[in-house]
Design a protein around this motif. Structure first.
Motif, mmCIF file in Angstrom:
data_model
loop_
_atom_site.group_PDB
_atom_site.id
_atom_site.type_symbol
_atom_site.label_atom_id
_atom_site.label_comp_id
_atom_site.label_asym_id
_atom_site.label_seq_id
_atom_site.Cartn_x
_atom_site.Cartn_y
_atom_site.Cartn_z
ATOM 1 N N ARG A 162 42.098 51.175 46.731
ATOM 2 C CA ARG A 162 41.769 50.952 48.144
ATOM 3 C C ARG A 162 41.112 49.586 48.344
ATOM 4 O O ARG A 162 41.451 48.848 49.281
ATOM 5 N N SER A 165 52.394 46.739 53.828
ATOM 6 C CA SER A 165 51.502 47.756 53.257
ATOM 7 C C SER A 165 52.199 49.094 53.266
ATOM 8 O O SER A 165 53.003 49.414 54.142
ATOM 9 N N PRO A 203 35.174 53.763 52.014
ATOM 10 C CA PRO A 203 36.230 53.338 51.071
ATOM 11 C C PRO A 203 37.437 52.694 51.726
ATOM 12 O O PRO A 203 38.149 51.929 51.064
ATOM 13 N N ASP A 204 37.671 52.967 53.003
ATOM 14 C CA ASP A 204 38.834 52.392 53.682
ATOM 15 C C ASP A 204 38.490 51.153 54.497
ATOM 16 O O ASP A 204 39.330 50.646 55.246
ATOM 17 N N ARG A 205 37.259 50.638 54.329
ATOM 18 C CA ARG A 205 36.832 49.472 55.108
ATOM 19 C C ARG A 205 36.153 48.424 54.230
ATOM 20 O O ARG A 205 35.338 47.649 54.719
ATOM 21 N N ASP A 248 41.307 55.332 42.267
ATOM 22 C CA ASP A 248 41.584 55.447 43.705
ATOM 23 C C ASP A 248 40.747 54.456 44.500
ATOM 24 O O ASP A 248 41.274 53.748 45.385
ATOM 25 N N LEU A 249 39.446 54.377 44.217
ATOM 26 C CA LEU A 249 38.594 53.437 44.929
ATOM 27 C C LEU A 249 38.989 51.994 44.632
ATOM 28 O O LEU A 249 38.953 51.134 45.518
ATOM 29 N N TRP A 272 34.346 46.342 59.015
ATOM 30 C CA TRP A 272 34.649 46.341 57.589
ATOM 31 C C TRP A 272 33.613 45.459 56.893
ATOM 32 O O TRP A 272 32.826 44.770 57.552
ATOM 33 N N ASP A 293 45.100 48.501 49.025
ATOM 34 C CA ASP A 293 45.404 49.188 50.283
ATOM 35 C C ASP A 293 44.723 48.538 51.483
ATOM 36 O O ASP A 293 45.365 48.294 52.516
ATOM 37 N N ASN A 294 43.429 48.283 51.369
ATOM 38 C CA ASN A 294 42.691 47.743 52.518
ATOM 39 C C ASN A 294 43.106 46.310 52.863
ATOM 40 O O ASN A 294 43.420 46.028 54.033
ATOM 41 N N ARG A 337 46.629 46.280 54.353
ATOM 42 C CA ARG A 337 46.673 46.828 55.714
ATOM 43 C C ARG A 337 46.166 45.827 56.735
ATOM 44 O O ARG A 337 46.673 45.748 57.860
#
Length: 293
Positions: A277, A292, A237-239, A273-274, A206, A281-282, A285
Motif C-alpha cells: 500500500r 493503478s 494505511p491507504d493515505r 500488505d502495508l 494524506w 497502491d497509494n 492511485r
C-alpha cells in the motif's frame, strides 16, 4: 550565493530490503544543473547540482520503478528543471510544482502535459517568506480544475495556524514529512496527537512518512522516528506515501545513505500488505490512476 549544502551520498548501499516490484519513490527532487537551470535569486539556500540522470540512476540502484519529483524552494516558481525531468522519464515520473497565482493557464496546461499532478504550498519560515492563505486558496481552486492535489509543508509548531487552511483546501491534501513532529516528545506528545486528530477528521488528508534524517535527534538508524511513521502507516494505511527526499537539500548535520533509508521501510510498514500500500497502491492511485489496479 555561496553553496551551503552537504553533497549527496556518493555511493549508497544496495538496500537489504528489496522493495516490491513497481515501487514508487514518492518524494525526491532534481536540482539544476545550475548552468542549464539556474537557481532562484530569492532562494534561502543553494543546493548541489542533482540532475535527472543521477536521480534515475539512484531509482534503478535502489530498486524503484517510478519517481514523484517535488519542486523545492531553491528553484522557486521556475519549474523548468522539473518539467525537463518529467519529460525525460518516459512516463515513469510525475511532478509537484510550485506556482504563483499569476501563472497563466497555458503554463498550467504545459505542466499538466509534462506530468505535474500537484502543487506545493510551503509554510516553513526558514525557507520561504509568508504568503497570505487567500493566495493559496486561489491557486488551489485553479489546479483543482486539472484534478491536481495539494502538498503542504509545515512544522509541527505551526499546525494550529495551518490546520484551518488545510481543512478548507479542495480535494486531496498531502502533508510532507509527517508534519515535522518533534520526535523528542515521543508519539504521545500532544502536538503529534493534534496532527493525528486532523488526519482522522479529514479523510482527504494524506501524509508522507519520509525524512527520518531530518526529524531525528538520535541519528541513524533513526530509532526515535520509526514509532511516528509506523503509527501513521498502521492508522492510515491507504493515505501514506514514502520517499527518499534525495538529494536531501539543506541538510546540516549528516548526509544519509539512501540505501539505509530504504532499509527503514520494513520497520515502519511491517507486513507485505502495508508495504505494498505504502510503496505501490497509494502512489499509483494518486499519480497514475489510469494504471493503478
Amino acid at each position: 550565493m555561496t553553496p551551503d549544502y552537504l553533497p549527496f551520498h556518493p555511493a549508497p548501499k544496495v538496500p537489504d530490503f528489496r522493495v516490491p516490484e513497481g515501487a514508487v519513490d514518492a518524494h525526491c527532487h532534481v536540482f539544476g544543473p545550475e548552468a542549464v537551470f539556474p537557481f532562484a535569486p530569492e532562494r534561502k539556500y543553494t543546493p548541489c547540482d542533482a540532475p535527472k540522470e543521477k536521480l534515475f540512476a539512484l531509482r534503478d540502484h535502489l530498486g524503484f520503478a517510478r519517481n514523484v519529483i517535488v519542486q523545492a524552494t531553491c528553484h522557486g516558481k521556475d519549474n523548468a528543471a522539473l518539467a525537463d525531468a518529467l519529460l525525460a522519464s518516459e512516463g515513469r515520473a510525475r511532478g509537484v510544482a510550485i506556482l504563483g497565482e499569476e501563472v497563466p493557464d497555458a503554463e498550467l496546461e504545459r505542466l499538466d502535459a509534462a506530468g505535474v499532478r500537484g502543487v506545493r504550498f510551503n509554510f516553513v519560515k526558514r525557507l520561504v517568506d509568508a504568503t497570505p492563505h487567500a493566495v493559496f486558496e486561489r491557486i488551489a481552486a485553479r489546479v483543482a480544475e486539472l484534478g491536481w492535489h495539494i502538498v503542504v509543508y509545515f512544522e509541527a509548531q505551526d499546525l494550529d495556524d495551518i490546520a484551518p487552511l488545510v481543512r478548507r483546501l479542495p480535494g486531496i491534501v498531502v502533508v510532507d514529512h509527517m508534519g515535522r513532529p518533534d520526535v523528542a516528545g515521543g508519539v504521545d506528545d500532544p502536538a503529534f496527537g493534534a496532527f493525528l486528530k486532523l488526519l482522522s477528521e479529514k479523510p482527504d488528508i494524506w501524509v508522507k512518512v519520509s525524512c527520518p534524517e531530518r526529524l531525528t535527534v538520535a541519528g541513524p538508524p533513526y530509532d526515535d522516528v520509526v514509532p511516528f511513521a509506523r503509527q501513521l502507516v498502521e492508522s492510515f494505511p491507504d493515505r501514506v506515501l514514502w520517499g527518499t527526499d534525495w538529494p536531501h537539500p539543506n541538510m546540516k548535520s549528516h548526509m544519509p545513505d539512501d540505501g539505509a533509508l530504504v532499509d527503514v521501510i520494513p520497520r515502519i510498514a511491517v507486513t507485505e500488505d502495508l508495504q505494498r500500500r505504502l510503496l505501490i497502491d497509494n502512489p499509483m492511485r494518486l499519480y497514475w490512476p489510469d494504471e493503478s489496479g
